[in-house]
Design a protein around this motif. Structure first.
Motif, PDB file in Angstrom:
ATOM      1  N   PHE A 156      -7.619  -2.858   2.071  1.00 29.14           N
ATOM      2  CA  PHE A 156      -6.448  -2.632   1.210  1.00 29.14           C
ATOM      3  C   PHE A 156      -6.896  -2.052  -0.127  1.00 29.14           C
ATOM      4  CE2 PHE A 156      -3.612  -4.466  -2.111  1.00 29.14           C
ATOM      5  CZ  PHE A 156      -2.427  -3.868  -1.744  1.00 29.14           C
ATOM      6  N   HIS A 210      -6.727   2.091  -1.049  1.00 31.34           N
ATOM      7  CA  HIS A 210      -5.434   2.125  -1.739  1.00 31.34           C
ATOM      8  C   HIS A 210      -5.210   3.457  -2.445  1.00 31.34           C
ATOM      9  CE1 HIS A 210      -1.995   0.819  -4.052  1.00 31.34           C
ATOM     10  NE2 HIS A 210      -1.962  -0.284  -3.322  1.00 31.34           N
ATOM     11  N   TRP A 261       0.851  -1.197   0.000  1.00 34.15           N
ATOM     12  CA  TRP A 261       0.000   0.000   0.000  1.00 34.15           C
ATOM     13  C   TRP A 261       0.886   1.246   0.000  1.00 34.15           C
ATOM     14  CZ3 TRP A 261      -1.188   4.537   2.234  1.00 34.15           C
ATOM     15  CH2 TRP A 261      -2.520   5.001   2.224  1.00 34.15           C
TER      16      TRP A 261
END
Lengths: 302, 493, 304
Positions: free
Chosen positions: B412, B416, B397
């Protein structure tokens, strides 16, 4: 015999021109080290920064500068050290210490061992001395690259890769060139002196320490000086044997400035170069005569 | 007078010598502070700058939490040319415990016996082919053994400047294309480039649509053209490198077509006027190139050098429009001869199996990527607290890259920072995902290949002949490598 | 350490040769461990395939065959020879010229001598860094100065045509050692010889050609031999400035290739072959220099 005035003027002019070219890189090195980052990438040809009064501040920032916030090359404000002596990714003082440790051990070993061997080549009479001496002179021709690889594996076998030992232990066995130099000097010491000492009951060991060593201090100093310079200069040795930043010598560590972030901070790099060069220049100015004579004699009597 | 001189000399000498001796006696012996009583895992990594800072922070978090419990301290050391340094140090008996390498190193290191196989440990920890995306997992293997673990993977895509496309809306429409979508095939890419160009009064290019280029010049990837044309680096049967297949010839003839279409001399002159991609004068940021062949980190560079650019991410155009991707990654290995392999593995295991974490930035103010993130909402960009992520996902990330996990956590993907994350994740999972093959002499093969590419880029018309000549050189390299491997009772490839 | 018996570490009745050898034993041990053994091992390894991680495998003449067909080997051989063939004579000429100038009664001789000598004191790494900065295509002093006088300087280190001239230029910067040696040689030339030549009506050029040069030919010879040995070992400065030899490997020197073969490609066996070839080249060139010296070098007392 005097040259004509015309020739003297011509010689002076040529020397002045050549001299300027020879010192220019050094002058530029110091000049760059006194400028701020913004003034490095210009095509202006000035020795002092645009604001000459700030030169001491720039020098302080480039050479020292303590902890604090600074704006990096990309305009991002960062926290950390900056300046050669306090940078938090190039540990100049640490590299300096490592270099000094190697220099000290290596110079002591080199001077002592070379002097002992030179004594054996000059003041002890034995059959085959000439032959062995000739062999030793011939070995001076063998370049380091020729032995570099097997030597590396000898040190690997000893478990010394990644330590400072490979850089100074070999010096404790003397060096052919220095033995040669000292032998030439010892040969000039009259044999009568040793004989007299022998009659006084001194053995070789005693003669060596009491007569030869005190009398040949200048020659020993030349050996020490040259070997210290060699250590200061050595690049390929540290490059091969050292892997860990904590053990880097100056010659190796200096490269870090170049590698950082693509854009080379020339002002910092030149400050570091100035710091690395300065001790040698001071040493030279102090011992100019010894230095020049040392080089002249070693070069002459080959 | 002489005396005075002597005294001055002694004084100056003392001024040099005393600090020197003082430094030897009391000077620093290390640049880092390792808490006593811990097993130190020496970790060599290539990253400097913000990428390195993120990894350093992650190590610190480990050291402060799991490391403290297990008595381990991971010592992050920036190492230039980390692959060479690791190999030489390993051969010299001074290996680090953990090294961050490139995947192309794995086969060549493993073939030389320089890496520890990780299968037993990985299986026990559940880090295996069921968890990791195949293209990345397979790249960590050599001769059926696992020698590395993915750290930050990537897949190559097309980054395009939406604003510039919009400026050519009418021209694009006239040519039968749309300003709202990037090209999908190699032919379309040429077509777009024909429209997307600006020249100055002298006829020199000021802007081009796209530029295939040599690595040290503007672009980075030159070895992908055979892939985009549908080829693979190795023969599926023999697993030997092949660069003279019809697909490769087709791909590199495309490069030649490009040069012919836009004028070789003009293109090279334009190329010479551009800065490398990894610089603030990046031609994409300066509006001199509309499209670029780049990996997910490019979003990070845009944030850094051109935050105002409106850009899109799409699969790279291919010969027939299918979604092919070229993947790579950074990996972690444990060299043979590492002093603390167990502890080094403990860190790797923590990266993959730890409960989700938030990594503190250590700054006085909340920092992006550490304490907070930005999320696109219908109302615009909204600042939120950074969600806890598994360490391995956090580092990906933070580098703006896609992750190695088959099942990424929703947070995630959702938070992101790379707007093209979905594309990159999808490309990595494509059945046509390609990667550098596990050949121990791959770099030597690439050198030969690059020499051929240079000739093509310099205008060699006979692409087929040049690639065939290159293949002959590669075959010779393969023969040498085979002989060398067989001497040790090993096989090639 | 004043009492008699303890001062004699070796009793007098020991044969002289043993005493002598004992005194030179540090060098003997060091020589055996760090020169003789490595050279022998290197000789063996040069017939092996060896990557430092697995045991070496004897492969006979394989490395020599590789060598003969290795285009890079021939390239670095050519590059290094060209460099040697230019830098060595040029350095000798410049050093001689400067020494002759310094040997005149020009004002400030010691200052000029110091200035010319100082660059040789700068550590190699610093030298490389300074010149990297000097040679910088955009902001380097060299090009800035050239631009002032209306010349657009080249990209010294990124243009394959200019890397070699850059390295040669740099080598001239550190001729100080040779200058000092020649100067000492010149100062040893007896005044009477010049005066005799003057009486004979010799022009300055003739005096240089027939008196000075013959008299300092031993120094020149010594420096040339040292130069041959060193020029084949050129490493640190180009390695730092243009690792890998710069664009198109245009300044890729022999020792750089040797280093890269060993410590980048881990082909230690082949690298040993390279190092032996280098050693043989140096020995051959030095022997050649000695042969030529019989005709060209004038040793005092041999007349003339």
């Amino acid at each position: 015999m005097k040259e004509s005035p015309l020739m003297r003027v011509a010689a002076l002019l040529i020397l002045a021109a050549v001299g300027t070219m020879f010192v220019m890189p050094l002058v530029w090195m110091v000049a760059t080290s006194l400028k701020p980052q913004e003034e490095i990438s210009t095509t202006k040809l000035t020795l002092l920064p645009q604001d000459p009064a700030s030169a001491p501040r720039y020098a302080y920032e480039n050479y020292y500068a303590g902890r604090g916030r600074f704006v990096d090359e990309k305009g991002v404000e960062r926290l950390g050290y900056r300046g050669v002596l306090t940078s938090d990714n190039v540990h100049f003082v640490l590299y300096l210490r490592n270099t000094l440790v190697v220099a000290l051990l290596s110079v002591m070993g080199m001077v002592l061992a070379s002097a002992i061997c030179a004594y054996g080549f000059s003041k002890v009479d034995w059959r085959g001395r000439g032959v062995v001496f000739a062999i030793m002179l011939a070995t001076m021709m063998i370049p380091f690259p020729a032995v570099m690889i097997p030597t590396y594996f000898i040190f690997k076998y000893l478990g010394w890769i990644g330590t400072l030992r490979p850089l100074w232990v070999p010096a404790c066995f003397g060096g052919a060139f220095n033995i040669f130099l000292l032998r030439q000097f010892f040969m000039q010491i009259p044999q009568d002196l040793s004989e007299a000492a022998r009659l006084d009951g001194l053995g070789h060991w005693g003669i060596f320490w009491r007569i030869i060593v005190p009398l040949s201090r200048p020659a020993l100093a030349v050996v020490a000086l040259f070997h210290a310079m060699y250590v200061w200069n050595d690049y390929i040795g540290p490059l091969i044997y050292l892997n860990h930043q904590d053990l880097f010598t100056l010659a190796l560590g200096l490269q870090f400035y170049q590698a950082q972030h693509g854009g080379t901070p020339w002002n910092l790099l030149m400050s570091a170069c100035t710091l690395v060069t300065a001790p040698l220049l001071i040493l030279f100015l102090m011992t100019q005569r010894t230095f020049i004579e040392g080089i002249a004699t070693t070069g002459m009597k080959g | 007078m002489r005396r005075v001189k002597q005294i001055v000399k002694i004084a100056v000498g003392g001024l040099l010598l005393l600090p020197a001796l003082g430094l030897i006696a009391f000077g620093p012996r290390t640049s880092r502070h390792v808490p006593p009583g811990r097993v130190v895992v020496t970790y060599w990594e290539k990253w400097t700058d913000f990428e390195g800072e993120a990894m350093k922070r992650l190590c610190k978090l480990f050291n402060d939490t799991a490391g403290t419990e297990q008595g381990i301290y991971v010592d992050y050391i920036v190492t230039t040319q980390v692959d060479l340094k690791t190999l030489v140090a390993t051969s010299g008996g001074d290996a680090p415990d953990l090294a961050g390498l490139w995947p192309q190193n794995i086969s060549s290191f493993a073939a030389k016996n320089a890496l520890q196989p990780l299968d037993a440990r990985a299986t026990k920890a559940g880090i295996d082919g069921t968890k990791i995306i195949p293209v990345y997992y397979n790249q960590c293997r050599y001769h059926d053994q696992l020698y590395a673990v993915p750290l930050t993977p990537w897949s190559l895509a097309l980054y395009y400047n939406k604003g510039l496309l919009g400026q050519f809306r009418e021209e694009l429409a006239r040519a039968g294309y749309g300003a709202d979508r990037p090209p999908r095939t190699l032919d379309e890419l040429l077509g777009y480039c024909k429209v997307l160009q600006r020249r100055d009064a002298r006829g020199d290019y000021e802007m081009m649509g796209f530029l295939p280029s040599v690595p040290e010049m503007v672009g980075w990837y030159w070895n992908t053209w055979g892939l985009w044309a549908g080829g693979t680096f190795t023969d599926p049967q023999t697993h030997l490198a092949r660069v003279d297949t019809p697909e490769f010839i087709r791909g590199y003839e495309w490069v030649h077509d490009f040069l012919r279409m836009f004028g070789q001399r003009e293109v090279l002159r334009f190329e010479a006027s551009l800065a490398n991609f990894n610089s603030p004068d990046n031609p994409f940021m300066k509006g001199k190139l509309v499209m670029a062949q780049q990996g997910p980190w490019f979003a990070n560079m845009i944030r850094e050098y051109g935050p105002d650019i409106e850009y899109g991410v799409a699969p790279f155009p291919t010969a027939d429009g299918s979604e092919i991707s070229y993947c790579g990654q950074d990996v972690l290995v444990i060299p043979n001869g590492a002093h603390h392999p167990e502890q080094a593995w403990a860190f790797i295991e923590w990266l993959y199996t730890s409960a989700p974490v938030v990594v503190p930035s250590g700054q006085s103010e909340p920092t992006f990527g550490y304490e907070y993130c930005l999320v696109n909402t219908p109302q615009g960009r909204e600042r939120r607290a950074m969600p806890p992520l598994r360490p391995i996902e956090w580092i990906c990330w933070n580098h703006y890259k896609n992750g190695p996990l088959i099942d990424p956590s929703p947070a995630f993907l959702e938070t992101h920072p790379n707007p093209g994350i979905a594309i990159h994740e999808r490309l990595a999972r494509s059945p046509l995902a390609r990667a550098d093959p596990p050949l121990p002499n791959w770099f030597a093969i690439l050198d030969e290949f690059m020499a051929a590419y240079r000739d093509i880029w310099a205008g060699t018309a006979d692409v087929r002949g040049r690639l065939q000549a290159c293949q002959q050189r590669i075959d010779a390299l393969v023969e040498i490598a085979t002989r060398e491997q067989e001497r040790y009772g090993d096989r090639y490839p | 350490m004043s009492t008699r018996p303890r001062d004699n570490l070796l009793p007098r009745r020991w044969p002289a040769a043993a005493v002598g050898l004992a005194w030179i034993s540090p060098w003997v041990v060091g020589f055996a461990a760090f020169t003789l053994l490595p050279v022998a091992v290197s000789g063996y390894l040069s017939f092996c395939q060896f990557d430092g991680l697995r045991p070496p495998l004897f492969t006979g003449l394989d490395n020599l065959r590789t060598l003969a067909a290795d285009p890079l080997f021939w390239k670095v051989l050519a590059t290094t020879s060209v460099y040697a063939a230019i830098a060595l004579p040029l350095g000798t000429l410049v050093a001689l010229a400067l020494a002759v100038l310094l040997n005149t009664s020009v004002p400030g001789r010691t200052v000029w001598r110091a200035i010319i000598f100082v660059p040789t004191l700068v550590p190699l790494v610093a030298t490389a860094m300074i010149w990297l900065w000097m040679f910088n295509g955009q902001y380097g002093v060299l090009n800035v100065v050239l631009r002032r006088i209306g010349i657009e300087g080249p990209n010294w280190l990124t243009d394959p045509h200019w890397t070699m001239p850059s390295m040669v230029l740099l080598s001239v910067w550190s001729v100080g050692n040779a200058v000092v040696v020649y100067l000492a040689g010149l100062q040893d030339v007896p005044r009477s010889l010049y005066e005799a030549a003057h009486v004979d009506g010799a022009s300055p050029w003739q005096r240089l050609r027939h008196v000075t040069l013959p008299m300092i030919s031993p120094s020149i010879f010594f420096n040339v031999v040292i130069g041959i040995i060193f020029v084949w070992q050129v490493f640190a400065v180009p390695q730092i400035m243009i690792p890998g030899g710069g664009p198109e490997r245009s300044a890729y020197f022999y020792t750089m290739y040797l280093y890269d073969t060993a410590f980048r490609s881990l082909r230690f066996g082949y690298a040993c072959t390279l190092s032996w070839v280098q050693l043989l080249i140096i020995v051959a060139l030095t022997a050649l220099a000695f042969r030529l010296s019989r005709r060209l070098v004038h040793y005092r007392g041999v007349g003339g």
